[in-house]
Design a protein around this motif. Structure first.
Motif, short mmCIF file in Angstrom:
data_model
loop_
_atom_site.label_atom_id
_atom_site.label_comp_id
_atom_site.label_asym_id
_atom_site.label_seq_id
_atom_site.Cartn_x
_atom_site.Cartn_y
_atom_site.Cartn_z
N ILE A 299 0.85 -1.21 0.00
CA ILE A 299 0.00 0.00 0.00
C ILE A 299 0.88 1.25 0.00
O ILE A 299 0.64 2.21 -0.74
CB ILE A 299 -0.94 -0.01 1.23
N PRO B 112 -5.37 2.59 -2.79
CA PRO B 112 -6.44 2.95 -1.86
C PRO B 112 -6.83 1.79 -0.96
O PRO B 112 -6.61 0.63 -1.33
CB PRO B 112 -7.60 3.31 -2.79
N VAL B 113 -7.40 2.09 0.19
CA VAL B 113 -7.98 1.04 1.05
C VAL B 113 -9.47 1.36 1.22
O VAL B 113 -9.91 2.48 0.91
CB VAL B 113 -7.28 0.95 2.43
N GLY B 114 -10.22 0.39 1.72
CA GLY B 114 -11.66 0.58 1.90
C GLY B 114 -12.32 0.89 0.57
O GLY B 114 -12.02 0.27 -0.43
N TRP B 115 -13.21 1.88 0.60
CA TRP B 115 -13.98 2.21 -0.61
C TRP B 115 -13.34 3.34 -1.41
O TRP B 115 -13.97 3.90 -2.31
CB TRP B 115 -15.41 2.59 -0.21
N TRP C 162 -11.34 3.17 -3.66
CA TRP C 162 -11.20 2.79 -5.08
C TRP C 162 -12.30 3.41 -5.94
O TRP C 162 -12.13 3.59 -7.14
CB TRP C 162 -11.16 1.28 -5.25
N PHE D 45 -12.51 -3.27 -10.12
CA PHE D 45 -13.20 -3.50 -8.85
C PHE D 45 -14.72 -3.45 -8.99
O PHE D 45 -15.43 -3.87 -8.07
CB PHE D 45 -12.71 -2.49 -7.79
N ALA E 85 -16.49 -6.13 -6.88
CA ALA E 85 -17.42 -5.68 -5.83
C ALA E 85 -18.83 -6.21 -6.08
O ALA E 85 -19.54 -6.54 -5.13
CB ALA E 85 -17.43 -4.15 -5.76
N ALA F 210 -18.89 -6.10 7.31
CA ALA F 210 -17.66 -6.55 6.64
C ALA F 210 -17.35 -5.66 5.44
O ALA F 210 -16.20 -5.29 5.20
CB ALA F 210 -17.83 -8.00 6.17
N ALA F 211 -18.40 -5.27 4.71
CA ALA F 211 -18.19 -4.46 3.49
C ALA F 211 -17.85 -3.01 3.81
O ALA F 211 -17.26 -2.33 2.97
CB ALA F 211 -19.45 -4.52 2.63
N SER F 212 -18.21 -2.57 5.01
CA SER F 212 -18.08 -1.15 5.34
C SER F 212 -16.63 -0.66 5.35
O SER F 212 -16.36 0.51 5.13
CB SER F 212 -18.70 -0.87 6.71
N GLY F 213 -15.72 -1.57 5.66
CA GLY F 213 -14.32 -1.16 5.77
C GLY F 213 -13.94 -0.73 7.18
O GLY F 213 -12.79 -0.36 7.45
N LEU G 53 -13.97 -2.76 9.80
CA LEU G 53 -13.21 -3.86 10.41
C LEU G 53 -11.92 -4.17 9.65
O LEU G 53 -11.76 -3.76 8.51
CB LEU G 53 -14.06 -5.12 10.45
N GLY G 54 -11.07 -4.91 10.32
CA GLY G 54 -9.91 -5.47 9.62
C GLY G 54 -8.68 -4.62 9.65
O GLY G 54 -7.75 -4.84 8.88
N SER G 55 -8.65 -3.65 10.55
CA SER G 55 -7.47 -2.79 10.60
C SER G 55 -6.48 -3.26 11.65
O SER G 55 -5.52 -2.55 11.96
CB SER G 55 -7.88 -1.35 10.88
#
Lengths: 142, 298
Positions: free
Chosen positions: A66, A72-75, A77, A89, A93, A132-135, A137-139
């Motif tokens: 990155i 880019p991360v999350g949305w 893109w 994407f 997506a 999960a899709a929101s972005g 989480l996962g950081s």
């Protein structure tokens, strides 16, 4: 008895609706990916990250990748849809959003029939997938 | 430094080499996966992470998209034939998909500490899967004398036509709670390693919950479209899906799956099954070797 069993063996209407929706969505996503990847490979749309830079960094962890490619991360893109790499994407997506759409279509049927258990399961699944899709989480590792 | 990186990242090959090889590799993988009755992810992740120059973060991200695309393509047909059961899949999916988010986050965290941890754990898991496939004896139509309270409350039952017997078979579940608990672990593993989890879904549905084999296999395949969606979003949002490598993988595997379906009638299932178990053992040991830095397998 056998007629009754044959009736039971037929899929429920909501299952057919789910199947139809999934089929249209999945194949649209795959066709979109084929088109956008061709545009990317043919160089019709300039990529955000030059291909050489991708190749140089795809053996590194996501952190380094990155940082090195300014990806880019999350949305984020969504702002790069005019770029050859990130236009891909749209198809990706779409594949990942199809299940949420299918559940949203299932839900009114369960609510209408008063099937509280399956309606609740649908609502919970939609919430889980949206989370999960929101972005959000996962950081953890970043 | 840049030249050195390029040599490492591209292995000294032109940029188009790896996507092209990946496409053909995934095409073959798609054929084998269908013939062996396993999802693409379980073969894709260990083999691509072992033999291609991509970091395991990107392999897991692409692996989930590969498994997701395969499940989405197969799902409609299975639902229409009433082989995949929505009533069975929905309660199981909420558990597996929630836990696969946790698995994905855990996998990314461990990978940020040291990718070799994930690689070694992946290797151990794949070897375990190979042993599971080698030892498991599925039952076509398990006998369920009495449905448990949870299965009854959720209305998990159905009827399907068994073409080989030429008769309608009624089915229902037992040990439903235990089965649902097992999907916690399946979800975590699916998210953590980017594997489609068909290898685990089928034994739990069939052997533990008493679902007929055909319904288990079909529902498992459909289930992956839900389980993998949640983990795939985590990987996508983190930037772990690189189109340059992910799309040739998805398209190659799907085209291979179509060919695989056509070859299905001519193939000898026993040979294919043992071949895949052999490949899984090899891929698992390679991942273990790489993760532990032993260097026995090159």
């Amino acid at each position: 008895m056998s007629t009754e069993l044959e009736q039971k063996a037929a899929p429920r209407p909501e299952q057919i609706t789910y199947a139809n929706l999934l089929q249209y969505g999945a194949w649209t996503g795959i066709v979109l990916m084929l088109i956008t990847y061709t545009l990317y490979m043919a160089g019709v749309l300039e990529p955000h990250v030059p291909i050489d830079l991708v190749v140089t960094n795809w053996n590194h962890g996501i952190h380094e990748y990155i940082a090195a490619t300014n990806s880019p991360v999350g949305w984020e893109w969504l702002a790069l849809l005019d770029k050859g790499d990130f236009v891909n994407f749209i198809g990706l997506a779409l594949l990942a959003v199809m299940t949420i759409i299918c559940y949203l279509v299932l839900l009114p049927g369960y609510l209408k029939r008063g099937n509280k258990i399956y309606a609740t399961i649908c609502i919970l699944e939609i919430l889980v997938l949206c989370l999960a899709a929101s972005g959000i989480l996962g950081s953890g590792g970043h | 430094m840049a030249a050195e990186d390029m040599a490492q990242g591209g292995g000294g090959k032109p940029w188009w080499f790896w996507p092209l090889v990946l496409f053909f590799f995934c095409f073959v993988l798609g054929i084998i996966a269908v013939l062996a009755g396993v999802g693409g992810g379980v073969l894709y992740v260990p083999l691509v992470s072992g033999f291609f120059p991509f970091h395991i973060d990107f392999v897991r991200g692409a692996g989930l998209m590969v498994a997701l695309a395969g499940a989405l393509a197969a799902g409609p047909g299975l639902l229409r034939r009433n082989l995949a059961s929505l009533r069975l899949a929905l309660p199981v999916a909420i558990i597996a998909s929630t836990c696969s988010i946790g698995g994905a986050m855990l996998g990314l965290y461990l990978s940020s500490l040291d990718p070799n941890i994930v690689q070694a754990c992946l290797g151990g898991t794949i070897v375990g899967i190979a042993v599971l496939l080698l030892c498991s004896k599925n039952t076509a139509n398990p006998v369920v004398t009495k449905q448990d309270a949870i299965g009854m409350a959720l209305g998990i039952h159905g009827v399907y036509k068994d073409e080989s017997l030429g008769q309608m078979v009624e089915w229902k579940t037992h040990r439903t709670l235990l089965g649902l608990i097992m999907f916690i672990f399946i979800g975590v593993l699916a998210g953590m390693f980017g594997l489609g989890a068909g290898w685990a879904n089928v034994p739990v549905l069939n052997l533990l919950m008493g679902v007929p084999l055909k319904i288990s296999v079909a529902t498992s395949k459909f289930l992956l479209s839900i389980t993998d969606t949640s983990a795939a979003w985590i990987y996508m949002n983190q930037g772990c899906v690189i189109p340059l490598m992910a799309i040739p993988s998805i398209v190659g595997l799907m085209l291979g799956s179509f060919v695989g379906v056509r070859l299905l009638t001519k193939a000898k299932p026993t040979f294919i099954r043992y071949m895949v178990i052999g490949v899984l053992f090899f891929a698992g040991l390679k991942a273990l070797d790489k993760g532990l830095g032993l260097g026995f397998l090159g």
